[in-house]
Design an enzyme around this catalytic site. Sequence first.
Site, PDB file in Angstrom:
ATOM      1  N   PHE A   1       0.956  -1.328   0.136  1.00  6.81           N
ATOM      2  CA  PHE A   1      -0.083   0.009   0.053  1.00  6.81           C
ATOM      3  C   PHE A   1       0.679   1.361  -0.054  1.00  6.81           C
ATOM      4  O   PHE A   1       0.251   2.432   0.410  1.00  6.81           O
ATOM      5  CB  PHE A   1      -0.660  -0.031   1.211  1.00  6.81           C
ATOM      6  CG  PHE A   1      -0.217   0.011   2.731  1.00  6.81           C
ATOM      7  CD1 PHE A   1       0.360   0.957   3.038  1.00  6.81           C
ATOM      8  CD2 PHE A   1      -0.037  -1.362   3.088  1.00  6.81           C
ATOM      9  CE1 PHE A   1       0.971   0.782   4.316  1.00  6.81           C
ATOM     10  CE2 PHE A   1       0.811  -1.613   4.055  1.00  6.81           C
ATOM     11  CZ  PHE A   1       0.931  -0.444   4.938  1.00  6.81           C
ATOM     12  N   TYR A   2       2.003   1.343  -0.436  1.00  4.30           N
ATOM     13  CA  TYR A   2       2.974   2.030  -0.459  1.00  4.30           C
ATOM     14  C   TYR A   2       2.787   3.177  -1.686  1.00  4.30           C
ATOM     15  O   TYR A   2       3.548   3.093  -2.376  1.00  4.30           O
ATOM     16  CB  TYR A   2       4.460   1.853  -0.397  1.00  4.30           C
ATOM     17  CG  TYR A   2       4.960   1.557   1.216  1.00  4.30           C
ATOM     18  CD1 TYR A   2       4.088   1.634   2.120  1.00  4.30           C
ATOM     19  CD2 TYR A   2       6.428   0.922   1.182  1.00  4.30           C
ATOM     20  CE1 TYR A   2       4.339   1.218   3.307  1.00  4.30           C
ATOM     21  CE2 TYR A   2       6.784   0.630   2.557  1.00  4.30           C
ATOM     22  CZ  TYR A   2       5.866   0.641   3.570  1.00  4.30           C
ATOM     23  OH  TYR A   2       6.436   0.421   4.998  1.00  4.30           O
ATOM     24  N   ALA A   3       1.876   3.855  -1.574  1.00  3.39           N
ATOM     25  CA  ALA A   3       1.430   4.971  -2.726  1.00  3.39           C
ATOM     26  C   ALA A   3       0.458   5.835  -2.090  1.00  3.39           C
ATOM     27  O   ALA A   3       0.062   5.626  -1.234  1.00  3.39           O
ATOM     28  CB  ALA A   3       0.931   3.998  -3.869  1.00  3.39           C
TER      29      ALA A   3
END
Length: 357
Positions: free
Chosen positions: A69-71
């Site tokens: 979920f690194y966005a």
Amino acid sequence: MATTTGKVYNSIKLGGTATDVSVARISHGLMAMTWTPYPVPDEICFESIKTGVDALPGGVKAFLNTGDFYAYDWGTANLEMLSRFFAKYPEYADKIFLSVKGGVNPTTHKPDGSLEYLRTSVERSIKTLGPLKKIDLFEPARLDGSLGIEKIMQNLVVLLKEGKFDHIGLSECNADTLRKANNVYPVTAAEIEISPFEYGENQKKVIATAKELNISIAAYSPLGHGFLTGQIKSPADLPKGDIRSHLTRFQESHFQNNMSLVHDLQRISSNFKNDNRDGGITTAQLCIAWVASLGPKTIIPLAGSSKKERTVENLMAGDLVPLSEEVMKEVGEAIGRNRITGDRYHGETEEQMGLWQ
């Protein structure tokens, strides 16, 4: 000792089920490459990763930390970037120990430790990464408070035995939870925040428990999200859209107060001397080495970087470990006389954010 050759030699063995794996003394966080409205271009990300791997001797892996979920939109942009990296540089896959955080619903932003959702998260990560790199370690980014840790661990073990990843990690757990989890299945790494900003009773208890149980600690934000480097002089220095502008310690009401600790750390780092470093070290290297020296055989600082120069600077801090008792005392005294204001994130309590469960 630190080197000036561009090579770093200090490594550490992982804990839990990965005791045969040697990794760099300092790990590499990738979040900032994509959790921004303006993602860093691939070529810059790739050079940062490659340079970190190339700085290590044979047999020592680079420890990379990513998330599904690194966005900015809580999507899989970070994993997509890594997929492109491994497609271009497949020979680097075996040189990297890859830790993936997941288990957070991107719609609700809440943790979900059910077997069904953890499976969804892991399989999404596997699909996005592609066939060239397997997940070495998977960890729920936050613990699902609606489930006991024993059940969460049982769910993770199911997925591990299905071959979806090789080792289990936890994030933001307290010492009691870590012990209970390890009773179900050996935990390889626990990811918690440790820095001169964040070194309280929770950290000390987790460090002691991890040492006792031979569990590695991935110490994230050793630089206080970049605050402790001293390169940010005021909140106005943050780029537009930078997520740090929402963190309370970066806001004007707390910023200048918290800079007093930075000034003390800058003084200590500029006066630093050892056999190879008469010219001092950077404040970032001091903070990273101090975190690692709190547990020389346990703690692996997880320092983020997007640029190759910063990656090498961070890695070279590992060759300063352990710091001398004198330097550790100096840093401890600086922390003691500078009262930090503002909380870890956005004004919510740790309980509201699911921290230290």
